[in-house]
Design a protein around this motif. Sequence first.
Motif, PDB file in Angstrom:
ATOM      1  N   HIS A  65      64.230  64.585  31.293  1.00 46.69           N
ATOM      2  CA  HIS A  65      64.176  66.010  31.001  1.00 46.69           C
ATOM      3  C   HIS A  65      65.338  66.421  30.102  1.00 46.69           C
ATOM      4  O   HIS A  65      66.429  65.851  30.188  1.00 46.69           O
ATOM      5  CB  HIS A  65      64.197  66.827  32.294  1.00 46.69           C
ATOM      6  CG  HIS A  65      62.924  66.750  33.075  1.00 46.69           C
ATOM      7  ND1 HIS A  65      62.781  67.254  34.347  1.00 46.69           N
ATOM      8  CD2 HIS A  65      61.710  66.214  32.750  1.00 46.69           C
ATOM      9  CE1 HIS A  65      61.554  67.053  34.771  1.00 46.69           C
ATOM     10  NE2 HIS A  65      60.874  66.414  33.827  1.00 46.69           N
ATOM     11  N   SER A  96      56.219  71.373  31.848  1.00 47.33           N
ATOM     12  CA  SER A  96      56.249  72.220  33.030  1.00 47.33           C
ATOM     13  C   SER A  96      55.233  73.337  32.848  1.00 47.33           C
ATOM     14  O   SER A  96      55.111  73.914  31.756  1.00 47.33           O
ATOM     15  CB  SER A  96      57.652  72.818  33.218  1.00 47.33           C
ATOM     16  OG  SER A  96      57.687  73.704  34.322  1.00 47.33           O
ATOM     17  N   ALA A 148      55.992  71.009  42.141  1.00 46.34           N
ATOM     18  CA  ALA A 148      56.955  71.427  41.120  1.00 46.34           C
ATOM     19  C   ALA A 148      56.278  71.960  39.866  1.00 46.34           C
ATOM     20  O   ALA A 148      56.959  72.449  38.964  1.00 46.34           O
ATOM     21  CB  ALA A 148      57.872  70.256  40.764  1.00 46.34           C
ATOM     22  N   GLU A 166      62.209  58.883  36.877  1.00 49.36           N
ATOM     23  CA  GLU A 166      63.371  59.342  37.648  1.00 49.36           C
ATOM     24  C   GLU A 166      63.970  58.172  38.429  1.00 49.36           C
ATOM     25  O   GLU A 166      63.243  57.318  38.944  1.00 49.36           O
ATOM     26  CB  GLU A 166      62.959  60.451  38.609  1.00 49.36           C
ATOM     27  CG  GLU A 166      64.126  61.075  39.356  1.00 49.36           C
ATOM     28  CD  GLU A 166      63.721  62.312  40.133  1.00 49.36           C
ATOM     29  OE1 GLU A 166      64.253  63.392  39.838  1.00 49.36           O
ATOM     30  OE2 GLU A 166      62.851  62.206  41.029  1.00 49.36           O
ATOM     31  N   CYS A 183      68.222  65.670  40.130  1.00 53.79           N
ATOM     32  CA  CYS A 183      67.315  66.781  40.429  1.00 53.79           C
ATOM     33  C   CYS A 183      66.492  66.577  41.693  1.00 53.79           C
ATOM     34  O   CYS A 183      65.898  67.532  42.185  1.00 53.79           O
ATOM     35  CB  CYS A 183      66.372  67.043  39.255  1.00 53.79           C
ATOM     36  SG  CYS A 183      67.088  68.069  37.956  1.00 53.79           S
ATOM     37  N   HIS A 185      63.563  65.504  42.239  1.00 52.90           N
ATOM     38  CA  HIS A 185      62.219  66.063  42.121  1.00 52.90           C
ATOM     39  C   HIS A 185      61.288  65.539  43.207  1.00 52.90           C
ATOM     40  O   HIS A 185      60.366  66.242  43.634  1.00 52.90           O
ATOM     41  CB  HIS A 185      61.626  65.720  40.741  1.00 52.90           C
ATOM     42  CG  HIS A 185      62.249  66.482  39.624  1.00 52.90           C
ATOM     43  ND1 HIS A 185      63.074  65.882  38.700  1.00 52.90           N
ATOM     44  CD2 HIS A 185      62.183  67.788  39.274  1.00 52.90           C
ATOM     45  CE1 HIS A 185      63.474  66.782  37.822  1.00 52.90           C
ATOM     46  NE2 HIS A 185      62.955  67.944  38.145  1.00 52.90           N
ATOM     47  N   GLY A 210      71.396  67.713  42.151  1.00 52.95           N
ATOM     48  CA  GLY A 210      70.574  68.907  42.305  1.00 52.95           C
ATOM     49  C   GLY A 210      69.379  68.613  43.196  1.00 52.95           C
ATOM     50  O   GLY A 210      68.892  67.478  43.228  1.00 52.95           O
ATOM     51  N   HIS A 212      66.485  70.766  43.282  1.00 51.15           N
ATOM     52  CA  HIS A 212      65.289  71.418  42.731  1.00 51.15           C
ATOM     53  C   HIS A 212      64.651  72.378  43.745  1.00 51.15           C
ATOM     54  O   HIS A 212      63.459  72.310  44.052  1.00 51.15           O
ATOM     55  CB  HIS A 212      64.261  70.375  42.283  1.00 51.15           C
ATOM     56  CG  HIS A 212      63.332  70.903  41.219  1.00 51.15           C
ATOM     57  ND1 HIS A 212      63.700  71.084  39.912  1.00 51.15           N
ATOM     58  CD2 HIS A 212      62.038  71.299  41.278  1.00 51.15           C
ATOM     59  CE1 HIS A 212      62.692  71.570  39.217  1.00 51.15           C
ATOM     60  NE2 HIS A 212      61.674  71.717  40.034  1.00 51.15           N
ATOM     61  N   TYR A 214      65.288  75.900  43.464  1.00 44.93           N
ATOM     62  CA  TYR A 214      65.480  77.264  42.980  1.00 44.93           C
ATOM     63  C   TYR A 214      64.200  78.096  42.999  1.00 44.93           C
ATOM     64  O   TYR A 214      64.256  79.322  42.918  1.00 44.93           O
ATOM     65  CB  TYR A 214      66.109  77.269  41.581  1.00 44.93           C
ATOM     66  CG  TYR A 214      65.224  76.789  40.455  1.00 44.93           C
ATOM     67  CD1 TYR A 214      64.607  77.694  39.600  1.00 44.93           C
ATOM     68  CD2 TYR A 214      65.015  75.433  40.221  1.00 44.93           C
ATOM     69  CE1 TYR A 214      63.803  77.269  38.555  1.00 44.93           C
ATOM     70  CE2 TYR A 214      64.225  75.002  39.182  1.00 44.93           C
ATOM     71  CZ  TYR A 214      63.617  75.907  38.356  1.00 44.93           C
ATOM     72  OH  TYR A 214      62.820  75.469  37.326  1.00 44.93           O
ATOM     73  N   HIS A 240      73.294  72.737  40.139  1.00 45.57           N
ATOM     74  CA  HIS A 240      72.276  72.706  39.096  1.00 45.57           C
ATOM     75  C   HIS A 240      70.984  73.361  39.596  1.00 45.57           C
ATOM     76  O   HIS A 240      70.967  74.547  39.838  1.00 45.57           O
ATOM     77  CB  HIS A 240      72.059  71.273  38.608  1.00 45.57           C
ATOM     78  CG  HIS A 240      71.036  71.136  37.533  1.00 45.57           C
ATOM     79  ND1 HIS A 240      70.948  71.996  36.458  1.00 45.57           N
ATOM     80  CD2 HIS A 240      70.008  70.251  37.379  1.00 45.57           C
ATOM     81  CE1 HIS A 240      69.929  71.654  35.697  1.00 45.57           C
ATOM     82  NE2 HIS A 240      69.338  70.613  36.231  1.00 45.57           N
ATOM     83  N   CYS A 241      69.920  72.603  39.793  1.00 43.79           N
ATOM     84  CA  CYS A 241      68.604  73.164  40.106  1.00 43.79           C
ATOM     85  C   CYS A 241      68.412  73.488  41.584  1.00 43.79           C
ATOM     86  O   CYS A 241      67.314  73.867  41.992  1.00 43.79           O
ATOM     87  CB  CYS A 241      67.514  72.215  39.640  1.00 43.79           C
ATOM     88  SG  CYS A 241      67.662  70.539  40.318  1.00 43.79           S
ATOM     89  N   THR A 242      69.454  73.366  42.390  1.00 44.23           N
ATOM     90  CA  THR A 242      69.334  73.763  43.794  1.00 44.23           C
ATOM     91  C   THR A 242      69.147  75.269  43.895  1.00 44.23           C
ATOM     92  O   THR A 242      68.311  75.745  44.661  1.00 44.23           O
ATOM     93  CB  THR A 242      70.578  73.320  44.591  1.00 44.23           C
ATOM     94  OG1 THR A 242      70.650  71.890  44.556  1.00 44.23           O
ATOM     95  CG2 THR A 242      70.506  73.787  46.033  1.00 44.23           C
TER      96      THR A 242
END
Length: 269
Positions: A65, A96, A148, A166, A183, A185, A210, A212, A214, A240-242
């Motif tokens: 990403h 996405s 996601a 990943e 992340c 994911h 992170g 992911h 959010y 980050h994406c938390t």
Amino acid sequence: MKIKVLMDNISSGELAGEWGLSILIEYEGKNILLDTGASGAFAENAEKMGIDLAEVDVAVLSHAHYDHSDGMEAFFAVNDHAPLYIRQACQENCYSDDDGVMEYVGIHEGWLEKHGDRLVRVDGEYSPYPGVKLLPHSLDMKEAGLKARMYVKELDMFFPELFQHEQSLIFEVEDGLVIFNSCCHGGVENIIEEVRAAYGGRKIIGIVGGFHLYKTSAEDVRRLAGRLQESGVEFIVTGHCTGDEAFAILHEVLGDKIEQMYVGFSMEL
């Protein structure tokens, strides 16, 4: 082992933040860079922190990403030797679903070919150094991809993400294992399970990255917090994406076991 965050969503003083992640890990005399953020800003932060990226021995791309890969060109400009380890499945095909519109969220188009001489594709489990391992997903991630709302494009068709691009970065330390997954994911609880299985049930003392969360409901975050509390993991560093709301819930449940990541955050084990 030392951890230094070069890029995160949360800025600090003169250090810039952006939607991205980059972490430098010093381990057994080696400098390992995890991700390069969404731009060259991570390199500017490193310079302000007194970190010479030319001394990085190897780099790792957590997944394909843009917010983890689009600083790679800035990294290659200051470091002429470190390979960047990516999954065999890494392509420029990640999207996405943004309310019915497919938005490209992958690696800067053309860079896999342009920087091919610096990229090392790995398949399965791979160890660049003793005590360090890159681990792909072993569980089925189709449900995670649908949840996601992330997809890969193949032959002009979109398919739910399996997150085959990943990987987790695992370090062996005196008391057990430390997981880095930028992340998560596939779900942080699933990643903990994958690592525990790969290492024969060895103790996992920490996880950094992170989660992911959010866009995840408060109820689901609270359930996850309970599972993390029961997991036996001793410390968690996340950002980050938390997401801020999710972190607040995680902190409410986990207390001092969890810390908020930010640009300039450092930790020594």
